[in-house]
Design a protein around this motif. Structure first.
Motif, PDB file in Angstrom:
ATOM      1  N   ASP A 291     113.296  14.133 104.532  1.00 36.24           N
ATOM      2  CA  ASP A 291     112.690  13.818 105.820  1.00 36.24           C
ATOM      3  C   ASP A 291     113.084  14.868 106.867  1.00 36.24           C
ATOM      4  O   ASP A 291     114.141  15.512 106.770  1.00 36.24           O
ATOM      5  CB  ASP A 291     113.116  12.434 106.289  1.00 36.24           C
ATOM      6  CG  ASP A 291     112.513  11.323 105.441  1.00 36.24           C
ATOM      7  OD1 ASP A 291     111.412  11.524 104.899  1.00 36.24           O
ATOM      8  OD2 ASP A 291     113.148  10.252 105.309  1.00 36.24           O
ATOM      9  N   HIS A 309     113.513  22.570 106.438  1.00 38.37           N
ATOM     10  CA  HIS A 309     112.509  21.577 106.034  1.00 38.37           C
ATOM     11  C   HIS A 309     111.976  21.946 104.656  1.00 38.37           C
ATOM     12  O   HIS A 309     111.443  23.028 104.449  1.00 38.37           O
ATOM     13  CB  HIS A 309     111.364  21.523 107.048  1.00 38.37           C
ATOM     14  CG  HIS A 309     110.891  22.873 107.488  1.00 38.37           C
ATOM     15  ND1 HIS A 309     110.096  23.683 106.704  1.00 38.37           N
ATOM     16  CD2 HIS A 309     111.135  23.574 108.616  1.00 38.37           C
ATOM     17  CE1 HIS A 309     109.855  24.823 107.355  1.00 38.37           C
ATOM     18  NE2 HIS A 309     110.473  24.775 108.510  1.00 38.37           N
ATOM     19  N   SER A 354     106.263  18.311 109.767  1.00 41.78           N
ATOM     20  CA  SER A 354     106.203  16.883 109.458  1.00 41.78           C
ATOM     21  C   SER A 354     104.823  16.513 108.927  1.00 41.78           C
ATOM     22  O   SER A 354     104.699  15.732 107.971  1.00 41.78           O
ATOM     23  CB  SER A 354     106.526  16.068 110.713  1.00 41.78           C
ATOM     24  OG  SER A 354     106.433  14.679 110.444  1.00 41.78           O
ATOM     25  N   LYS A 358     103.967  14.988 105.140  1.00 42.64           N
ATOM     26  CA  LYS A 358     103.168  13.789 104.874  1.00 42.64           C
ATOM     27  C   LYS A 358     101.967  14.116 103.988  1.00 42.64           C
ATOM     28  O   LYS A 358     101.625  13.351 103.071  1.00 42.64           O
ATOM     29  CB  LYS A 358     102.710  13.164 106.186  1.00 42.64           C
ATOM     30  CG  LYS A 358     103.847  12.580 107.022  1.00 42.64           C
ATOM     31  CD  LYS A 358     103.347  12.037 108.349  1.00 42.64           C
ATOM     32  CE  LYS A 358     104.491  11.486 109.191  1.00 42.64           C
ATOM     33  NZ  LYS A 358     104.016  10.996 110.513  1.00 42.64           N
ATOM     34  N   ARG A 361     103.044  14.610 100.356  1.00 39.44           N
ATOM     35  CA  ARG A 361     103.306  13.342  99.679  1.00 39.44           C
ATOM     36  C   ARG A 361     102.007  12.623  99.339  1.00 39.44           C
ATOM     37  O   ARG A 361     101.883  12.000  98.275  1.00 39.44           O
ATOM     38  CB  ARG A 361     104.204  12.467 100.544  1.00 39.44           C
ATOM     39  CG  ARG A 361     105.631  12.999 100.671  1.00 39.44           C
ATOM     40  CD  ARG A 361     106.449  12.198 101.674  1.00 39.44           C
ATOM     41  NE  ARG A 361     107.817  12.702 101.784  1.00 39.44           N
ATOM     42  CZ  ARG A 361     108.709  12.259 102.659  1.00 39.44           C
ATOM     43  NH1 ARG A 361     108.358  11.305 103.526  1.00 39.44           N
ATOM     44  NH2 ARG A 361     109.929  12.762 102.695  1.00 39.44           N
TER      45      ARG A 361
END
Length: 390
Positions: A291, A309, A354, A358, A361
């Motif tokens: 995360d 990240h 971010s 997402k 995923r």
């Protein structure tokens, strides 16, 4: 101001290139000895290519290759700005998704994407560094403090580098991140990849400019291939380890047999690629992510690239994000003091990475359960939001 960069991969080298002017003293510390970094190849879209073009237009220093175990020597020469055609890699103009039986699911044009071998990009960035910027054989060990402030980085070979600011650019398993942020809570990616580069001039020429992917519609198994030069193709096999897995790879023969067995029902082209591959240079990559951190900085230390990240590979955005990190951080450091620069960098980059996290995923979940969507709705394994905006 002296900036000490820990990690001589793409993120660290890009940052060093942007910062090497009269305002900063920059030292890049690389754990390897002499050789340009390893790895295979990756896709890069226009955002990353624009960073390369900016560097090519700004810099005029070109390196001469040094002996393997020595520093990288540089000489100054006059050079015209590089065009897109002279950037490393091969242009990728289209993406084609098929089922293993040959049925075409999607055929999409790609706007300004390139397939680039990691060694070529790393050399491109090395060649633009000033003399004595790189220090090799430096594996990060710990930070040295004075009055609760980090003043130096210590390396396992006993060497120490003092500085004002420190940048962790040491990859997904960053030791810098671990020392300052603690153990990372990695999230299993639930997908594994076998990656290789096949030498086959005939196939590289035939499929030049095309990213081909064959993907099953009933389970998580896919094979992709992209020409990376005039005689080589980078390929990957993505698979759900619940279908089948190999617990350890003791020999290239064992890895090849595993790939041949999983892909036995795929078209003859796939077998031709596998037969052209040197499996002693291939590997299994266990995908994972974590995360987004609450901050990319701690006092006078900041993280960039995979150290900051780590995302799943389905968006093909990892390398581009590393270069954008470096470009934005350098721009901020030139315009404001470092606490403001770090804060601004985080606000600008955390939102985008971010979103990629997402998206990666979501693409992973579709890959694992492909029957959940009809063929025409299958998202392509790239930065889908950019392509949908065409």
């Amino acid at each position: 101001m002296k900036i000490v960069i820990i990690g001589g991969g793409i993120a660290g080298l890009t940052l060093a290139n942007f910062l090497q002017d009269e305002q900063f003293e920059v030292v890049v510390n690389e754990r390897a000895i002499g050789a340009v970094g390893g790895g295979h190849a990756f896709l890069m879209h226009n955002d990353g290519l624009s960073v390369l073009q900016e560097l090519a237009a700004e810099k005029t220093s070109v390196a001469q290759s040094a002996p393997k175990a020595s520093r990288h020597l540089k000489e100054e020469v006059n050079q015209q700005p590089e065009t897109s055609a002279s950037l490393p890699g091969q242009l990728v103009e289209r993406f084609i998704l098929r089922r293993p039986d040959g049925k075409e699911v999607q055929h999409l044009p790609l706007d300004n994407w390139r397939c680039i071998k990691r060694t070529e990009l790393t050399q491109f960035l090395y060649d633009k560094l000033r003399d004595n910027t790189l220090r090799d054989n430096r594996k990060f060990d710990r930070f040295i403090y004075e009055d609760d402030r980090i003043v130096a980085a210590a390396f396992e070979n006993g060497e120490v580098e003092y500085g004002d600011l420190f940048v962790g650019a040491d990859g997904g398993f960053s030791r810098v991140r671990q020392e300052l942020w603690g153990q990372t809570a990695f999230i299993p990616g639930r997908v594994k990849e076998v990656v290789g580069i096949a030498s086959n001039q005939a196939l590289a020429e035939k499929y030049r400019g095309t990213f081909n992917k064959f993907q099953r519609d009933d389970s998580g198994l896919a094979f992709g291939m992209i020409p990376s030069s005039g005689d080589e193709l980078v390929w990957f096999m993505q698979y759900d380890p619940e279908i089948s897995d190999i617990t350890s790879v003791d020999s290239p023969i064992e890895l090849e047999a595993f790939c041949q067995r999983l892909l036995v029902e795929f078209p003859p082209l796939v077998k031709d690629i596998l037969n052209s591959n040197d499996f002693s240079t291939s590997y299994i990559w266990t995908t994972r992510d974590f995360d987004v951190l609450s901050s990319f900085s701690h006092k006078n230390v900041v993280l960039i690239g995979d150290a900051a990240h780590l995302a799943l590979p389905f968006t093909s955005a990892g390398t581009t994000n590393a270069m954008l990190d470096a470009q934005m951080l350098a721009t901020n450091l030139k315009q404001m003091d470092y606490p403001q620069a770090f804060e601004s960098y985080y606000k600008q980059r955390s939102k985008e990475v971010s979103a990629h996290l997402k998206l990666g995923r979501a693409l992973r979940d579709v890959f694992l359960m492909p029957s959940a969507l009809p063929d025409e709705q299958v998202q392509i394994p790239l930065i889908a939001d950019k392509l949908r905006s065409r």
